[in-house]
Design a protein around this motif. Sequence first.
Motif, mmCIF file in Angstrom:
data_model
loop_
_atom_site.group_PDB
_atom_site.id
_atom_site.type_symbol
_atom_site.label_atom_id
_atom_site.label_comp_id
_atom_site.label_asym_id
_atom_site.label_seq_id
_atom_site.Cartn_x
_atom_site.Cartn_y
_atom_site.Cartn_z
ATOM 1 N N ILE A 3 -45.814 99.669 67.663
ATOM 2 C CA ILE A 3 -45.217 98.798 68.670
ATOM 3 C C ILE A 3 -43.894 98.238 68.166
ATOM 4 N N CYS A 4 -43.058 97.820 69.098
ATOM 5 C CA CYS A 4 -41.756 97.261 68.730
ATOM 6 C C CYS A 4 -41.936 95.817 68.242
ATOM 7 N N PRO A 5 -40.942 95.244 67.563
ATOM 8 C CA PRO A 5 -41.063 93.876 67.044
ATOM 9 C C PRO A 5 -41.325 92.835 68.133
ATOM 10 N N ASN A 6 -40.764 93.019 69.337
ATOM 11 C CA ASN A 6 -41.003 92.059 70.421
ATOM 12 C C ASN A 6 -42.470 92.060 70.825
ATOM 13 N N CYS A 7 -43.023 93.227 71.043
ATOM 14 C CA CYS A 7 -44.439 93.309 71.429
ATOM 15 C C CYS A 7 -45.333 92.816 70.282
ATOM 16 N N HIS A 8 -44.929 93.091 69.046
ATOM 17 C CA HIS A 8 -45.721 92.656 67.891
ATOM 18 C C HIS A 8 -45.746 91.132 67.786
ATOM 19 N N SER A 9 -44.595 90.501 68.017
ATOM 20 C CA SER A 9 -44.563 89.041 67.955
ATOM 21 C C SER A 9 -45.330 88.436 69.126
ATOM 22 N N GLU A 10 -45.272 89.072 70.293
ATOM 23 C CA GLU A 10 -46.077 88.597 71.421
ATOM 24 C C GLU A 10 -47.565 88.656 71.078
ATOM 25 N N GLU A 11 -47.962 89.737 70.438
ATOM 26 C CA GLU A 11 -49.380 89.921 70.091
ATOM 27 C C GLU A 11 -49.867 88.856 69.119
ATOM 28 N N HIS A 12 -49.057 88.541 68.110
ATOM 29 C CA HIS A 12 -49.526 87.631 67.065
ATOM 30 C C HIS A 12 -49.196 86.166 67.317
ATOM 31 N N TYR A 13 -48.044 85.896 67.867
ATOM 32 C CA TYR A 13 -47.588 84.509 67.903
ATOM 33 C C TYR A 13 -47.639 83.857 69.280
ATOM 34 N N LEU A 14 -47.561 84.641 70.338
ATOM 35 C CA LEU A 14 -47.506 84.064 71.671
ATOM 36 C C LEU A 14 -48.839 83.464 72.102
ATOM 37 N N GLU A 15 -49.940 84.035 71.593
ATOM 38 C CA GLU A 15 -51.257 83.541 71.986
ATOM 39 C C GLU A 15 -51.519 82.115 71.487
ATOM 40 N N LYS A 16 -50.858 81.718 70.403
ATOM 41 C CA LYS A 16 -51.066 80.381 69.836
ATOM 42 C C LYS A 16 -49.889 79.445 70.110
ATOM 43 N N SER A 17 -48.973 79.864 70.929
ATOM 44 C CA SER A 17 -47.758 79.088 71.157
ATOM 45 C C SER A 17 -48.046 77.797 71.912
ATOM 46 N N TRP A 18 -47.380 76.737 71.539
ATOM 47 C CA TRP A 18 -47.525 75.453 72.223
ATOM 48 C C TRP A 18 -46.780 75.464 73.548
ATOM 49 N N LEU A 19 -45.877 76.448 73.712
ATOM 50 C CA LEU A 19 -45.133 76.561 74.965
ATOM 51 C C LEU A 19 -45.939 77.241 76.077
ATOM 52 N N LYS A 20 -46.984 77.944 75.673
ATOM 53 C CA LYS A 20 -47.797 78.674 76.642
ATOM 54 C C LYS A 20 -48.515 77.689 77.555
ATOM 55 N N SER A 21 -48.440 77.913 78.843
ATOM 56 C CA SER A 21 -49.100 76.997 79.786
ATOM 57 C C SER A 21 -50.603 77.205 79.762
ATOM 58 N N THR A 22 -51.336 76.127 79.906
ATOM 59 C CA THR A 22 -52.806 76.210 79.843
ATOM 60 C C THR A 22 -53.436 76.447 81.188
#
Length: 158
Positions: A139-158
Amino acid sequence: MPEKYIRNPNVACFTCGKRVYRRPSQLIDSESRAFCGSACYGVYCRNEKPCVVCGKLMLSSLNKKTCSRECSNRNREGIKYKIGRPRDKFKSYQAIKTRLLENRAGTCERCSYNKKEILQVHHKNRNRKDNTDSNLELICPNCHSEEHYLEKSWLKST
């Protein structure tokens, strides 16, 4: 100097044995270790250990094991460097990526980005020791960072 200011030595230097005067409170603080000067104190603080090859005493600093280049060369005799490379993570990562590039299309498996130079190997079950083809993904770096870091992001709406 007037006679009344001369102190009589009351203790021997801990290193060389020379008689010196120290106040009783100083002797209590230093646990009866008195030194005639900074040179004797430096000798006392010196930390020495033997060379692993010849046994000669040397200053112990960091991870130093031998006293000279000659002893270092003797100590390294028989070591086979770069044979097998059992702990070389980069080489094994490079081999895994090469294998995946040969077996797969050479594009990101999620967004189809086609620069194979920057693609990264992702372990689906997050276990880096499990290098089976079914567990690996290119996978590309963008998809890789989405996979690992986006799931725990404080910016993600609940």
